[in-house]
Design a protein around this motif. Structure first.
Motif, PDB file in Angstrom:
ATOM      1  N   LEU A 148      -2.144 -20.917  -0.974  1.00  0.00           N
ATOM      2  CA  LEU A 148      -2.927 -19.589  -1.647  1.00  0.00           C
ATOM      3  C   LEU A 148      -2.636 -18.478  -1.053  1.00  0.00           C
ATOM      4  CD1 LEU A 148      -6.317 -21.437  -2.885  1.00  0.00           C
ATOM      5  CD2 LEU A 148      -4.061 -20.711  -4.115  1.00  0.00           C
ATOM      6  N   TYR A 149      -2.609 -18.387   0.559  1.00  0.00           N
ATOM      7  CA  TYR A 149      -2.490 -17.318   1.232  1.00  0.00           C
ATOM      8  C   TYR A 149      -1.044 -16.774   1.006  1.00  0.00           C
ATOM      9  CZ  TYR A 149      -1.108 -14.792   5.369  1.00  0.00           C
ATOM     10  OH  TYR A 149      -0.793 -13.642   6.157  1.00  0.00           O
ATOM     11  N   VAL A 150      -0.078 -17.794   1.273  1.00  0.00           N
ATOM     12  CA  VAL A 150       1.334 -17.202   0.818  1.00  0.00           C
ATOM     13  C   VAL A 150       1.531 -16.575  -0.414  1.00  0.00           C
ATOM     14  CG1 VAL A 150       3.623 -18.023   0.714  1.00  0.00           C
ATOM     15  CG2 VAL A 150       2.106 -18.954   2.777  1.00  0.00           C
ATOM     16  N   LEU A 151       1.018 -17.298  -1.408  1.00  0.00           N
ATOM     17  CA  LEU A 151       1.056 -16.725  -2.710  1.00  0.00           C
ATOM     18  C   LEU A 151       0.437 -15.232  -2.706  1.00  0.00           C
ATOM     19  CD1 LEU A 151       0.530 -19.677  -5.154  1.00  0.00           C
ATOM     20  CD2 LEU A 151       2.579 -18.515  -4.754  1.00  0.00           C
ATOM     21  N   ALA A 152      -0.705 -15.057  -2.132  1.00  0.00           N
ATOM     22  CA  ALA A 152      -1.330 -13.718  -2.296  1.00  0.00           C
ATOM     23  C   ALA A 152      -0.649 -12.629  -1.655  1.00  0.00           C
ATOM     24  CB  ALA A 152      -2.678 -13.831  -1.473  1.00  0.00           C
ATOM     25  N   GLU A 153       0.147 -13.060  -0.212  1.00  0.00           N
ATOM     26  CA  GLU A 153       1.110 -12.132   0.571  1.00  0.00           C
ATOM     27  C   GLU A 153       2.081 -11.910  -0.421  1.00  0.00           C
ATOM     28  OE1 GLU A 153       0.210 -10.598   2.938  1.00  0.00           O
ATOM     29  OE2 GLU A 153      -0.949 -11.503   4.571  1.00  0.00           O
ATOM     30  N   LEU A 154       2.919 -12.855  -1.155  1.00  0.00           N
ATOM     31  CA  LEU A 154       3.842 -12.701  -1.808  1.00  0.00           C
ATOM     32  C   LEU A 154       3.502 -11.499  -2.893  1.00  0.00           C
ATOM     33  CD1 LEU A 154       5.592 -15.997  -2.342  1.00  0.00           C
ATOM     34  CD2 LEU A 154       6.575 -14.146  -1.320  1.00  0.00           C
ATOM     35  N   ALA A 155       2.426 -11.580  -3.649  1.00  0.00           N
ATOM     36  CA  ALA A 155       1.850 -10.682  -4.532  1.00  0.00           C
ATOM     37  C   ALA A 155       1.835  -9.321  -4.084  1.00  0.00           C
ATOM     38  CB  ALA A 155       0.646 -11.321  -5.567  1.00  0.00           C
ATOM     39  N   ILE A 156       1.117  -9.182  -2.942  1.00  0.00           N
ATOM     40  CA  ILE A 156       1.161  -8.073  -2.400  1.00  0.00           C
ATOM     41  C   ILE A 156       2.462  -7.394  -1.955  1.00  0.00           C
ATOM     42  CG2 ILE A 156       0.164  -6.754  -0.199  1.00  0.00           C
ATOM     43  CD1 ILE A 156      -2.185  -9.017  -0.182  1.00  0.00           C
ATOM     44  N   ALA A 157       3.203  -8.219  -1.355  1.00  0.00           N
ATOM     45  CA  ALA A 157       4.751  -7.469  -1.253  1.00  0.00           C
ATOM     46  C   ALA A 157       5.388  -7.228  -2.578  1.00  0.00           C
ATOM     47  CB  ALA A 157       5.515  -8.847  -0.472  1.00  0.00           C
ATOM     48  N   ALA A 158       5.153  -7.959  -3.598  1.00  0.00           N
ATOM     49  CA  ALA A 158       5.741  -7.612  -4.990  1.00  0.00           C
ATOM     50  C   ALA A 158       5.128  -6.382  -5.438  1.00  0.00           C
ATOM     51  CB  ALA A 158       5.595  -8.757  -5.852  1.00  0.00           C
ATOM     52  N   CYS A 159       3.850  -6.302  -5.384  1.00  0.00           N
ATOM     53  CA  CYS A 159       3.350  -5.050  -5.715  1.00  0.00           C
ATOM     54  C   CYS A 159       3.624  -3.810  -5.004  1.00  0.00           C
ATOM     55  CB  CYS A 159       1.696  -5.091  -5.840  1.00  0.00           C
ATOM     56  SG  CYS A 159       0.853  -3.963  -6.520  1.00  0.00           S
ATOM     57  N   ASP A 160       3.859  -3.911  -3.631  1.00  0.00           N
ATOM     58  CA  ASP A 160       4.457  -2.952  -2.768  1.00  0.00           C
ATOM     59  C   ASP A 160       5.776  -2.399  -3.106  1.00  0.00           C
ATOM     60  OD1 ASP A 160       3.349  -1.144  -0.837  1.00  0.00           O
ATOM     61  OD2 ASP A 160       4.518  -2.061   0.561  1.00  0.00           O
ATOM     62  N   LEU A 161       6.662  -3.330  -3.507  1.00  0.00           N
ATOM     63  CA  LEU A 161       8.047  -3.413  -3.918  1.00  0.00           C
ATOM     64  C   LEU A 161       8.067  -2.512  -4.996  1.00  0.00           C
ATOM     65  CD1 LEU A 161      11.032  -3.812  -3.762  1.00  0.00           C
ATOM     66  CD2 LEU A 161      10.450  -6.008  -4.925  1.00  0.00           C
ATOM     67  N   ALA A 162       7.039  -2.697  -6.030  1.00  0.00           N
ATOM     68  CA  ALA A 162       7.163  -1.824  -7.249  1.00  0.00           C
ATOM     69  C   ALA A 162       6.853  -0.426  -7.041  1.00  0.00           C
ATOM     70  CB  ALA A 162       6.273  -2.333  -8.249  1.00  0.00           C
ATOM     71  N   GLU A 163       5.877  -0.418  -5.869  1.00  0.00           N
ATOM     72  CA  GLU A 163       5.289   1.107  -5.764  1.00  0.00           C
ATOM     73  C   GLU A 163       6.400   1.995  -4.805  1.00  0.00           C
ATOM     74  OE1 GLU A 163       2.091  -0.372  -3.699  1.00  0.00           O
ATOM     75  OE2 GLU A 163       1.010  -1.179  -5.682  1.00  0.00           O
ATOM     76  N   VAL A 164       7.149   1.240  -3.930  1.00  0.00           N
ATOM     77  CA  VAL A 164       8.257   1.993  -3.268  1.00  0.00           C
ATOM     78  C   VAL A 164       9.252   2.076  -4.097  1.00  0.00           C
ATOM     79  CG1 VAL A 164      10.221   1.283  -1.571  1.00  0.00           C
ATOM     80  CG2 VAL A 164       7.903   0.624  -0.853  1.00  0.00           C
ATOM     81  N   LEU A 165       9.684   1.276  -5.145  1.00  0.00           N
ATOM     82  CA  LEU A 165      10.667   1.757  -5.975  1.00  0.00           C
ATOM     83  C   LEU A 165      10.402   2.640  -6.880  1.00  0.00           C
ATOM     84  CD1 LEU A 165      12.077  -1.863  -6.891  1.00  0.00           C
ATOM     85  CD2 LEU A 165      13.077  -0.201  -5.455  1.00  0.00           C
ATOM     86  N   GLY A 166       9.224   2.755  -7.283  1.00  0.00           N
ATOM     87  CA  GLY A 166       8.560   3.865  -8.325  1.00  0.00           C
ATOM     88  C   GLY A 166       8.479   5.088  -7.805  1.00  0.00           C
ATOM     89  N   MET A 167       7.964   5.394  -6.328  1.00  0.00           N
ATOM     90  CA  MET A 167       8.218   6.386  -5.585  1.00  0.00           C
ATOM     91  C   MET A 167       9.510   6.912  -5.400  1.00  0.00           C
ATOM     92  SD  MET A 167       6.196   7.138  -2.074  1.00  0.00           S
ATOM     93  CE  MET A 167       5.888   8.767  -1.298  1.00  0.00           C
ATOM     94  N   ALA A 168      10.489   6.121  -4.972  1.00  0.00           N
ATOM     95  CA  ALA A 168      11.906   6.205  -4.714  1.00  0.00           C
ATOM     96  C   ALA A 168      12.449   7.151  -6.153  1.00  0.00           C
ATOM     97  CB  ALA A 168      12.631   5.302  -4.117  1.00  0.00           C
ATOM     98  N   ILE A 169      12.248   6.356  -7.333  1.00  0.00           N
ATOM     99  CA  ILE A 169      12.762   6.724  -8.376  1.00  0.00           C
ATOM    100  C   ILE A 169      12.124   8.097  -8.945  1.00  0.00           C
ATOM    101  CG2 ILE A 169      12.858   6.245 -10.984  1.00  0.00           C
ATOM    102  CD1 ILE A 169      12.706   3.457 -10.313  1.00  0.00           C
ATOM    103  N   GLY A 170      10.942   8.319  -8.573  1.00  0.00           N
ATOM    104  CA  GLY A 170      10.393   9.945  -8.720  1.00  0.00           C
ATOM    105  C   GLY A 170      10.875  10.841  -7.924  1.00  0.00           C
ATOM    106  N   LEU A 171      11.109  10.409  -6.751  1.00  0.00           N
ATOM    107  CA  LEU A 171      11.991  11.637  -5.718  1.00  0.00           C
ATOM    108  C   LEU A 171      13.121  11.819  -6.201  1.00  0.00           C
ATOM    109  CD1 LEU A 171      10.426  10.174  -2.092  1.00  0.00           C
ATOM    110  CD2 LEU A 171      10.049  12.070  -3.441  1.00  0.00           C
ATOM    111  N   ASN A 172      14.022  10.603  -6.690  1.00  0.00           N
ATOM    112  CA  ASN A 172      15.256  10.896  -7.047  1.00  0.00           C
ATOM    113  C   ASN A 172      15.535  11.782  -8.362  1.00  0.00           C
ATOM    114  OD1 ASN A 172      17.182   9.248  -9.265  1.00  0.00           O
ATOM    115  ND2 ASN A 172      18.154   9.879  -7.177  1.00  0.00           N
ATOM    116  N   LEU A 173      14.440  11.551  -9.186  1.00  0.00           N
ATOM    117  CA  LEU A 173      14.448  12.116 -10.564  1.00  0.00           C
ATOM    118  C   LEU A 173      14.080  13.605 -10.290  1.00  0.00           C
ATOM    119  CD1 LEU A 173      12.748   9.572 -12.914  1.00  0.00           C
ATOM    120  CD2 LEU A 173      15.124  10.224 -12.655  1.00  0.00           C
ATOM    121  N   LEU A 174      12.933  13.875  -9.444  1.00  0.00           N
ATOM    122  CA  LEU A 174      12.698  15.441  -9.210  1.00  0.00           C
ATOM    123  C   LEU A 174      13.125  16.271  -8.213  1.00  0.00           C
ATOM    124  CD1 LEU A 174       9.993  16.785 -10.299  1.00  0.00           C
ATOM    125  CD2 LEU A 174       8.870  16.219  -8.169  1.00  0.00           C
ATOM    126  N   PHE A 175      13.569  15.370  -7.205  1.00  0.00           N
ATOM    127  CA  PHE A 175      14.382  16.262  -6.451  1.00  0.00           C
ATOM    128  C   PHE A 175      15.941  15.940  -6.050  1.00  0.00           C
ATOM    129  CE2 PHE A 175      10.128  16.168  -4.659  1.00  0.00           C
ATOM    130  CZ  PHE A 175       9.720  17.488  -4.969  1.00  0.00           C
TER     131      PHE A 175
END
Length: 624
Positions: free
Chosen positions: A108-135
């Motif tokens: 359960l701990y490993v799955l929870a850490e995977l979920a957090i990493a997956a969520c962070d991946l989405a946030e990293v990509l979202g921010m990177a896409i936003g910076l790409n589109l804006l600047f």
């Protein structure tokens, strides 16, 4: 790194916020407001945007009711989290550790850490896409720039919980304002929007999008996080106080999650009114939405506001992901690591896969990585929801605050819906992967992992019921009866680590309280001159000779106080040198001085005291 010997969730901010005790109900309500806003950003992170855009562009307003249903499900689940945290004073991870066996807990701990990493991946990509589109910043550089917010979180945590909450509220407000202006540009028809709240599914493709919306909306790490954040409020452990806290936290959740719902609904409405109405039915990529908004609405501000909101959503969500990571690690493993290291590990788990994929396949795979992150989140969700329902349904532990039969029925109904829909989403994705993989061994591994997850899910459901049939006493800590208390023997050899600063006054003053007839003293100083750094060991430069003469002055002073004194220089690495000296002289006690600096200064000047406490096996006295 150390094992946590406390039972407090987020120990550094536990009960750190005072609740208003005056007659003003409004001020009391405000003192409870905050935790749910940190939760709400997880419901509007960049991972949700793709499903909202796809739903709006393909089916217009028809899937608005799915968003509303997802929001109601989220509100119920988050209210269960607040109930667990307030009544039992434990977060979801801590409760799991108490009930489930060690191997299940680790899974359960490993799955929870995977979920957090997956969520962070989405946030990293979202921010990177936003910076790409804006600047116009390259996606790869945008991913690397997102690494900087590691230090932003550390700074906000040092300011205190209320400041952190205020910062998040500010970001959420700005996101809401961006989409309010977007609605002004799009001018959707209110009547058509209202029809979208009537349940309907035009076809099987709409069902798939609906599953994606639900899977992307309810975030598993938020369930861990919310059960811990509510414990930051200092309340009395009485029935009226707990009841009042539950009511105010429910209001906090209702307001914050409705704001998240309005943001998600605004994205879907924007896609429906701008893309679907103009025959653009396949807009699911964030980059496509950005490019088409300007040309369709005729305003250069429309795409810019979209990109700004995307950056803000990514930035706000990443903060909550790190806090959730701290909670699951401490709750499941009873292990605490420094906030900086925790943040670096979480961010690296997101950045490294993103960088590798971008380097190998280019920017075109960014959208697929976003989808993959949502599949990982969907896979973990049921493993957080089911234990939560078990815990708040336990009358023995929850007492009069146990959930009633109606709430229990709807909770299990939601759990079943989430499990079925999310496993359907995972099944479709796995089927797609198997169709494109020719390697038999890899196919077997994927199928085995899927079967293993299904078995784990069944065990998560049935194990607490089995446990009730044969109750066993679980204790988070070592049993008190097992502890043996003995009087400590006198210190025979005391080692003093001197650095020739004002802190030496405190070290020498501390040692003077010990009886010279009983203990011997060993004085050491670690030389870190340029010559020592170059040779890596002993040096006979000017600084070394001066240090030895200075050390002898300390020894002469203590000998005049009737102490037996030995002294020696050590070289290069402070921690290793002091640790080796403790072993060499068989020291019973180590006394070191505290510099009094922390945070960034620890990084610049080095952090000795905190690391020493874990490096040596004898008591450490920190003279302050």
């Amino acid at each position: 790194m150390k094992h946590a010997q406390h039972n407090k969730s987020l120990d550094d901010v536990h009960e750190s916020v005072e609740v208003h005790q005056g007659k003003s109900k409004f001020k009391r309500l405000l003192s409870f407001f905050g935790p749910a806003y940190l939760i709400s950003v997880g419901y509007m992170d960049p991972g949700n945007w793709a499903t909202d855009l796809a739903g709006g562009s393909q089916f217009g307003y028809a899937l608005l009711w799915v968003l509303l249903m997802s929001n109601l499900m989220a509100l119920l689940l988050q209210s269960l989290c607040t109930r667990l945290g307030i009544v039992r004073g434990k977060d979801l991870a801590q409760c799991n550790r108490e009930i489930y066996p060690k191997r299940m807990n680790f899974a359960l701990y490993v799955l929870a850490e995977l979920a957090i990493a997956a969520c962070d991946l989405a946030e990293v990509l979202g921010m990177a896409i936003g910076l790409n589109l804006l600047f116009g910043i390259d996606i790869l550089w945008g991913v690397l720039i997102s690494f900087v917010d590691t230090f932003l979180l550390l700074y906000l945590q040092r300011l205190g919980m209320r400041k952190l909450e205020l910062f998040i509220v500010g970001l959420v407000t700005l996101i809401g304002m961006c989409f309010l202006v977007e609605m002004f540009f799009a001018q959707p028809q209110l009547g058509e929007v209202m029809q979208g709240f009537v349940p309907s599914l035009p076809n099987n493709a709409a069902l798939y999008i609906a599953i994606g919306i639900i899977g992307a909306t309810v975030m598993p790490h938020n369930l861990y996080l919310h059960s811990a954040l509510v414990q930051t409020r200092k309340i009395e452990k009485t029935v009226p106080s707990i009841r009042r806290a539950l009511k105010y936290n429910f209001l906090d959740s209702a307001i914050a999650l409705n704001i998240a719902f309005l943001v998600n609904a605004a994205i879907l409405i924007l896609a429906a009114s701008v893309f679907h109405k103009n025959g653009m039915h396949d807009v699911a990529e964030l980059q496509d939405a950005y490019r088409l908004l300007g040309s369709t609405l005729g305003s250069e501000w429309a795409p810019k506001l979209f990109a700004i909101a995307l950056i803000l959503a990514g930035q706000s969500s990443t903060i909550t992901g790190t806090l959730a990571g701290q909670i699951v690690m401490e709750g499941y493993l009873r292990l605490r690591i420094s906030p900086l290291l925790r943040r670096l590990l979480t961010r690296m788990l997101a950045i490294v896969p993103a960088v590798i994929v971008i380097l190998l396949f280019g920017d075109k795979e960014v959208g697929q990585m976003l989808i993959f992150s949502q599949v990982l989140l969907s896979m973990q969700l049921a493993f957080a929801v089911i234990p939560l329902i078990h815990f708040v349904s336990d009358k023995e532990k929850m007492g009069q605050f146990v959930i009633g039969p109606y709430l229990k029925f709807f909770s299990w109904l939601i759990a079943i819906v989430i499990a079925v829909l999310n496993f359907q989403l995972v099944f479709e994705e796995v089927k797609g992967w198997l169709a494109h993989i020719d390697n038999l061994i890899l196919q077997v591994l994927i199928v085995s992992a899927a079967v293993g997850l299904l078995v784990l899910l069944v065990m998560t459901v049935v194990y607490p019921w089995i446990l009730k049939l044969r109750p066993t006493k679980f204790d988070v800590h070592t049993s008190f009866d097992e502890l043996q208390f003995k009087a400590a023997s006198s210190f025979r050899t005391i080692l003093l680590a001197l650095d020739f600063s004002k802190s030496d006054e405190k070290v020498i003053s501390q040692v003077l309280q010990y009886n010279p007839a009983i203990c011997k003293l060993v004085l050491i100083h670690v030389v870190e001159s340029a010559g020592v750094k170059y040779t890596g060991g002993h040096s006979d430069d000017f600084e070394t000779r001066e240090d030895l003469a200075r050390l002898k002055l300390y020894a002469d002073f203590l000998e005049a106080q009737q102490y037996q004194v030995r002294y020696a220089l050590r070289y290069n690495n402070r921690i290793k040198a002091i640790q080796a000296s403790c072993t060499e002289y068989s020291a019973d006690l180590l006394i070191v001085g505290s510099h009094g600096h922390q945070g960034l200064k620890d990084i610049v000047f080095g952090e000795t005291v905190n690391k020493l406490r874990h490096a040596v096996k004898i008591p450490v006295l920190i003279a302050q």
